[in-house]
Design a protein around this motif. Structure first.
Motif, mmCIF file in Angstrom:
data_model
loop_
_atom_site.group_PDB
_atom_site.id
_atom_site.type_symbol
_atom_site.label_atom_id
_atom_site.label_comp_id
_atom_site.label_asym_id
_atom_site.label_seq_id
_atom_site.Cartn_x
_atom_site.Cartn_y
_atom_site.Cartn_z
ATOM 1 N N LEU A 107 51.146 -31.145 17.544
ATOM 2 C CA LEU A 107 49.749 -30.869 17.901
ATOM 3 C C LEU A 107 49.374 -31.542 19.227
ATOM 4 O O LEU A 107 48.846 -30.916 20.142
ATOM 5 C CB LEU A 107 48.804 -31.340 16.784
ATOM 6 C CG LEU A 107 47.321 -31.280 17.121
ATOM 7 C CD1 LEU A 107 46.842 -29.841 17.279
ATOM 8 C CD2 LEU A 107 46.477 -31.973 16.045
ATOM 9 N N ALA A 110 51.181 -30.041 22.148
ATOM 10 C CA ALA A 110 50.626 -28.725 22.473
ATOM 11 C C ALA A 110 49.320 -28.874 23.227
ATOM 12 O O ALA A 110 49.039 -28.147 24.183
ATOM 13 C CB ALA A 110 50.422 -27.928 21.189
ATOM 14 N N TYR A 117 50.239 -23.314 19.410
ATOM 15 C CA TYR A 117 50.303 -24.188 18.232
ATOM 16 C C TYR A 117 49.540 -23.543 17.082
ATOM 17 O O TYR A 117 48.569 -22.809 17.315
ATOM 18 C CB TYR A 117 49.677 -25.550 18.568
ATOM 19 C CG TYR A 117 49.792 -26.552 17.439
ATOM 20 C CD1 TYR A 117 50.998 -27.217 17.204
ATOM 21 C CD2 TYR A 117 48.715 -26.805 16.608
ATOM 22 C CE1 TYR A 117 51.099 -28.117 16.162
ATOM 23 C CE2 TYR A 117 48.813 -27.701 15.568
ATOM 24 C CZ TYR A 117 50.020 -28.355 15.342
ATOM 25 O OH TYR A 117 50.134 -29.241 14.309
#
Lengths: 370, 309
Positions: A107, A110, A117
């Motif tokens: 996460l 990204a 994501y």
């Protein structure tokens, strides 16, 4: 076997002569089902629940992601419980929780490097309001993250909209959420009141007379257990049919559910019998049984469903015999039984009942009957 | 046959039964006589296998009740002191159940139920719940459940407690009839007159010990034909005891400020001498009670107290 028939005939004769206790045992789940359906009808449950969250990214970005859930009014409505991927999936599949949020690794990366994501959200189909609120909150959070990236002049992060999964399960009414708990609470009280009957046998001297007969205490106790199991089977059948018809509680496999309630009810009976024969007086036995029944019911999801309890309490409650049995029962209602898990639960509860049986037989033989 | 061989039962420091021994033969009614708390029920508990003796052995028709418990209990019929029946069941249902616990089956069970109902006079009320029965009827049913399987040995633990005189006579007749069939009966009671009229042999128990045993004749002989004289009034115990030493063959069993209990031969003839001796030391006699030699006087002679104390 011969004594079993003799004893069952005697117990049935006692029920026929004084059917009030049996009627009460049958009536409790029936009354509960009627009351629940009258009070709550078949409407969905009030918004309060638990979000299971598996954070595999475990970064600052993933931690900030849940900030929205820590603010009012969501803070008071949703309890976040950290789990890992597989148990989280298993639990949401059993309907244990309002939703399960999986934050896969990557996460933060990204977010910083503008990579695609995807979050995964699994919602409980038996609940409507809370999963919807969780979904909305996540969407807002995702959108806010996008705006942040735009304001900082870097390219817009392409965090995809949250992927929402929903199992194809029928929605359950509020009454259907509550009824299993209520049913198990009535099982506990029935077990307690049936167990205290041993004191009546002691007081009127029939236990002493049995002990002086060729009948072994094991045979006597086994006959009692079989009779109590038959009572539980009747209670389970009446209770489950009433729950199905009156409160729209789904019972996909009625015989299996009846069998399970009969089995766990008998284990509860042995547990309370154990507790009841320990003290030296009937009064002390009643006090001890009451001292046991309330914490067990509270912790084991019988007063309030697990869905409404704090995470730590659920963890403890699932270890109680009734909590354990109730969790398995709910998997039966959701038609999501894990056979291996059920086998382990059955073995543990059976072992527990067997230990209680041996102890009670020894206790009666070595002093309680006299 | 019951063989009780030096059984002892203790609860911590408390000795409930202290090396009691006796044997009872088939067809015999053997009495255990003693006040409440003497150890009679504990002895019955050891014989019936309810209690494990701390020491000693009990054999029922040769079967040790501890090592061969089931075999011994098959030969036993027990009539407990309390009414040990299911109140909400009928007499018939109780008899079926208790017969069933002894392994009885139809048609023998049905036949025996008819017999014991007739024997105890309950045939007309057999189908009623016994909570509607009088105390005497319940006692008779309690007895019937103990003999339903025609036991070789019957243990009766104070079976007439709280029973009206008519029912008591009927129950005692039933016990005699049972012994007449060859059953060995062990009968515990604290009613002296029951023991005297019913039992061929007796053991008198107090504080867990057998203080005397034998036939009625043998036990009476221990009194040497002494009467029991109770004097009530106002006494100085030491002075009264000293004054009574002047009267031949008198034994002071109990002396306190309001009661003197004396054992002596031909008491009625010697009353004037006793009154004179007591008057000389300022005693005031307000009442007298003279009892011929009996188990009760023997019990008082042996223990210095009344049986019903």
């Amino acid at each position: 076997m011969r004594f079993l028939a003799v004893s069952l005939r005697k117990d049935w004769g006692r029920v026929r002569r004084d059917p009030s206790q049996f009627a009460i045992a049958l009536g409790i789940p029936l009354v509960l089902a009627v009351l629940m359906s009258l009070v709550f009808g078949r409407t969905p449950a009030a918004p309060h629940g638990r979000l299971l969250m598996a954070d595999e990214d475990n970064t600052i970005a993933s931690a900030r992601f849940l900030d929205g859930f820590h603010r009012d009014p969501l803070r008071t409505m949703i309890t976040i419980e950290k789990v890992t991927r597989e148990p989280g999936r298993a639990r949401i599949d059993r309907g244990d929780g309002s939703a399960f949020l999986l934050i896969p690794k990557g996460l933060q990366k990204a977010f910083l490097m503008n990579l695609p994501y995807q979050l995964e959200l699994y919602t409980n189909p038996s609940e409507r309001i809370l999963p919807q609120m969780i979904r909305e909150t996540l969407s807002i959070t995702v959108e806010a993250a996008g705006h942040f990236r735009r304001a900082s002049g870097t390219p817009l992060i392409e965090v995809e909209n949250v992927a929402v999964h929903e199992a194809a399960k029928p929605a359950r009414s509020f009454a259907a959420v509550f009824l299993p708990s209520m049913l198990f609470m009535s099982l506990l009280f029935l077990a307690s009141s049936s167990a205290v009957d041993i004191w009546k046998e002691r007081t009127q001297g029939t236990l002493r007379r049995i002990a002086a007969s060729p009948v072994s205490m094991v045979s006597y106790l086994a006959a009692r257990v079989v009779f109590v199991a038959l009572v539980y089977a009747a209670v389970a059948l009446v209770g489950l049919v009433a729950a199905q018809r009156l409160a729209a509680m789904p019972v996909p496999n009625l015989p299996a559910a009846v069998l399970w309630i009969t089995f766990v009810g008998t284990v509860f009976y042995l547990l309370f019998l154990w507790i009841t024969v320990l003290p030296a007086t009937q009064r002390a036995a009643s006090v001890l049984a009451n001292l046991t029944i309330f914490p067990l019911a509270m912790l084991g999801g019988c007063f309030f469903p697990f869905e409404w309890m704090p995470g730590w309490m659920v963890s403890v409650g699932r270890l109680t015999p009734n909590g354990w049995a109730l969790s398995e029962f709910k998997t039966m209602l959701d038609n999501s039984v894990d056979v291996a898990h059920l086998a382990v639960s059955t073995a543990v509860l059976a072992a527990f009942g067997a230990v209680a049986f041996v102890f009670v037989a020894r206790r009666i033989r070595r002093g309680f009957a006299v | 046959m019951i063989e009780v061989d030096r059984i002892r039962k203790t609860y911590g420091d408390i000795v409930a039964v202290n090396e009691i021994s006796f044997t009872a033969q088939p067809g015999e009614i053997f009495g255990l006589l003693g006040p409440n708390g003497a150890g009679k029920t504990t002895t019955i508990g050891c014989i019936s296998g309810l209690l494990t003796p701390t020491a000693g052995h009990v054999r029922i028709m040769g079967h040790d009740v501890v090592r061969e418990g089931t075999a011994a209990r098959r030969l036993l019929g027990v009539v407990p002191q309390e009414i040990s029946l299911y109140d909400d069941l009928s007499a018939l249902e109780n008899l079926k159940y208790w017969g069933g616990t002894q392994g009885m089956r139809n048609p023998l069970l049905r036949q025996r139920i008819d017999e014991v109902l007739a024997l105890t006079g309950l045939a007309d009320r057999a189908r009623e719940p016994i909570k509607q029965f009088s105390g005497g009827m319940r006692r008779r049913l309690n007895f019937a459940c103990g003999i339903i399987h025609q036991p070789k040995v019957l243990l009766l633990d104070e079976p007439t407690v709280g029973v009206d005189p008519q029912s008591r006579v009927r129950l005692l007749d039933l016990v005699r009839a049972q012994a007449g069939t060859g059953t060995c009966v062990l009968y515990t009671t604290h009613y002296m007159e029951e023991a005297e009229t019913l039992c061929q042999r007796l053991a008198i128990v107090d504080h867990g010990n057998v203080i005397a045993a034998g036939t009625l004749t043998e036990l009476r002989a221990l009194l040497a034909e002494h009467d029991l004289l109770r004097l009530s009034g106002v006494f100085r115990p030491d002075a009264a005891k000293a004054a009574l030493q002047s009267v031949d063959h008198i034994e002071v069993l109990q002396a306190d400020e309001s009661l003197l209990v004396l054992s002596l031969p031909e008491a009625s003839r010697r009353l004037p001498a006793i009154f004179s001796a007591l008057a000389a030391v300022g005693a005031e006699v307000r009442g007298t009670n003279l009892t011929q030699p009996s188990l009760e006087s023997l019990f008082i002679k042996l223990t210095g107290k009344e049986l019903r104390e």
